[in-house]
Write a protein that holds these residues in place. Structure first.
Motif, short mmCIF file in Angstrom:
data_model
loop_
_atom_site.label_atom_id
_atom_site.label_comp_id
_atom_site.label_asym_id
_atom_site.label_seq_id
_atom_site.Cartn_x
_atom_site.Cartn_y
_atom_site.Cartn_z
N UNK A 73 0.81 -1.20 0.00
CA UNK A 73 0.00 0.00 0.00
C UNK A 73 0.85 1.26 0.00
N UNK A 74 0.19 2.37 0.14
CA UNK A 74 0.88 3.67 0.14
C UNK A 74 0.63 4.41 1.45
N UNK A 75 0.63 3.67 2.54
CA UNK A 75 0.33 4.28 3.83
C UNK A 75 1.50 5.12 4.34
N UNK A 76 2.73 4.68 4.06
CA UNK A 76 3.91 5.41 4.50
C UNK A 76 4.40 6.34 3.40
N UNK A 77 4.78 7.54 3.79
CA UNK A 77 5.36 8.48 2.83
C UNK A 77 6.87 8.27 2.77
N UNK A 83 15.49 4.39 1.78
CA UNK A 83 14.69 4.59 2.98
C UNK A 83 13.88 3.34 3.32
N UNK A 84 13.29 2.76 2.30
CA UNK A 84 12.44 1.59 2.52
C UNK A 84 13.23 0.47 3.18
N UNK A 85 14.46 0.25 2.71
CA UNK A 85 15.27 -0.83 3.29
C UNK A 85 15.72 -0.48 4.70
N UNK A 86 16.04 0.78 4.94
CA UNK A 86 16.46 1.18 6.28
C UNK A 86 15.29 1.07 7.27
N UNK A 201 14.29 16.34 5.08
CA UNK A 201 13.70 16.11 3.76
C UNK A 201 12.18 16.15 3.83
N UNK A 202 11.65 15.85 5.04
CA UNK A 202 10.21 15.74 5.21
C UNK A 202 9.71 16.69 6.29
N UNK A 203 8.41 16.88 6.29
CA UNK A 203 7.76 17.62 7.37
C UNK A 203 7.59 16.70 8.59
N UNK A 204 7.03 17.23 9.66
CA UNK A 204 6.74 16.47 10.88
C UNK A 204 8.00 15.93 11.56
N UNK A 205 9.10 16.67 11.45
CA UNK A 205 10.35 16.21 12.08
C UNK A 205 10.27 16.22 13.61
N UNK A 206 9.33 16.98 14.16
CA UNK A 206 9.19 17.02 15.62
C UNK A 206 8.85 15.65 16.20
N UNK A 207 8.32 14.78 15.38
CA UNK A 207 7.98 13.44 15.86
C UNK A 207 9.24 12.70 16.33
N UNK A 256 4.43 9.27 12.27
CA UNK A 256 5.15 10.26 11.47
C UNK A 256 5.19 9.85 10.00
N UNK A 257 5.46 8.58 9.75
CA UNK A 257 5.56 8.11 8.37
C UNK A 257 4.23 8.23 7.62
N UNK A 258 3.13 8.15 8.34
CA UNK A 258 1.83 8.27 7.68
C UNK A 258 1.43 9.72 7.44
N UNK A 259 1.97 10.64 8.23
CA UNK A 259 1.53 12.03 8.16
C UNK A 259 2.46 12.94 7.35
N UNK A 260 3.73 12.59 7.27
CA UNK A 260 4.70 13.53 6.71
C UNK A 260 4.58 13.65 5.19
#
Length: 270
Positions: A73-77, A83-86, A201-207, A256-260
Motif C-alpha cells: 500500500x501507500x500508507x507510509x510516505x 529509505x524503505x530498506x532502512x 527532507x520531510x515535514x513532521x520532524x518534531x515526531x 510520522x511516516x503516515x503524516x509527513x
C-alpha cells in the motif's frame, strides 16, 4: 552535496578516533549481575516474570505493522528506495525485540541478555542510516545500512560470544560493555549532529523528538525499577513501564511516516 560529504567523512573520522582512544585509555566495564534482579518477579499462568514478559507485546504489534506498511500500500510516505530498506531493518529490529526481550525475561541472565540487546542495536543503527539517507545522501546512506547494523551487532558480540562445536560449548566472555555503551549512545549523538547540520527532507520532524523523549523516559523508568514498583504498591514496576515507553518510540515514528510529506522549502533550496 560535497559539503555534506565532507561533514559526514569528518564525523566518521572523529567517531573512529574517539573509539580507538576510548578503548585504549579506559578499563573494561563488566556487566553488573544485579541488573538481572528485577523488582517484579510475579508468576502468572505459569510464566515467570510474567508482566515484564507480556509487556513486550507492543513491540511485536508495532513492528509487524510497520513491516507490512513499509511494503504494502501507500500508507507510509517513503520516497526513496534506500529509505524503505532502512525502515525495514528498523521494524525488523523492533519486532525482534519482542522475542529477544521475552526470552531474556523468562530467565534473566547474561546469556539471554545478549538476545535482548541484539535487536535493539539493529533498530538504533538503522535509524542512523535513515538520517543519513534522508538528510545527507541516499546512496551513501543506503550503503551504510549493513555496516552500521553490523557494528551494532559486533558491540554486543564483543561483550559476550559463544562458539558451539559438536556437543561441546566453548564460551568466551569478553564481559566488556564499552562497545555496547557506545552503540547505544553514539547513534543519538550522530542523529543530533545530522539534525543540526542538515535540513529535513520531510515535514513532521518534531515526531523524532517525541520518540527520543519517550526513550529517555524509558531509561529513567529502568533505573528506578524498584522505586516505582514500591511506590505503586506492587502494581507495576519501572521495568515494565520502560517497555511500554520504549515501544512508544516506534509508535510515534509510524505515525510520522503516515503524516509527513516532502518539505517544499528544502526542495527549493536544493
Amino acid at each position: 552535496m560535497a559539503t555534506r560529504t565532507v561533514y559526514a567523512a569528518a564525523s566518521a573520522l572523529a567517531a573512529t578516533t574517539f573509539l580507538v582512544v576510548l578503548m585504549k585509555l579506559t578499563p573494561s566495564v563488566p556487566q553488573p549481575q544485579y541488573y538481572h534482579d528485577f523488582a517484579d518477579k510475579r508468576e502468572l499462568f505459569g510464566i515467570p516474570y510474567a508482566v515484564n514478559v507480556m509487556s513486550n507485546f507492543p513491540f511485536l504489534a508495532i513492528g509487524l505493522m510497520g513491516l507490512i506498511l513499509c511494503h504494502y500500500g501507500n500508507y507510509f510516505n517513503i520516497s526513496l528506495q534506500g529509505e524503505k530498506w532502512a525502515w525495514t531493518c528498523f521494524y525488523v529490529g523492533v519486532t525482534a525485540v519482542a522475542f529477544g526481550s521475552s526470552y531474556y525475561h523468562l530467565k534473566p541472565d547474561d546469556g539471554r541478555l545478549m538476545w535482548d540487546r541484539l535487536p535493539m542495536t539493529i533498530a538504533f543503527t538503522s535509524v542512523v542510516a535513515i538520517f543519513i539517507i534522508e538528510r545527507i545522501d541516499e546512496k551513501k546512506g543506503t550503503l551504510s545500512i549493513i555496516p552500521l547494523v553490523m557494528a551494532g551487532i559486533i558491540s554486543v558480540v564483543y561483550w559476550r560470544q559463544a562458539y558451539y562445536f559438536d556437543s561441546l560449548i566453548y564460551t568466551w566472555f569478553f564481559d566488556d560493555l564499552r562497545l555496547y555503551a557506545l552503540a547505544q549512545s553514539l547513534p543519538f549523538i550522530a542523529i543530533a549532529l545530522i539534525a543540526i547540520l542538515f535540513p529535513p527532507m520531510y515535514t513532521h520532524s518534531m515526531y523524532w523528538l517525541w520518540a527520543a523523549g519517550f526513550y529517555q523516559l524509558a531509561l529513567v523508568q529502568e533505573a528506578t525499577d524498584r522505586v516505582i514498583y514500591m511506590s505503586t504498591l506492587h502494581i507495576v514496576s519501572g521495568h515494565t513501564l520502560k517497555h511500554l515507553s520504549a515501544a512508544m518510540g516506534p509508535v510515534i515514528l509510524t505515525l510520522m511516516l503516515t503524516k509527513r510529506s516532502i518539505d517544499v522549502k528544502r526542495e527549493k533550496s536544493l
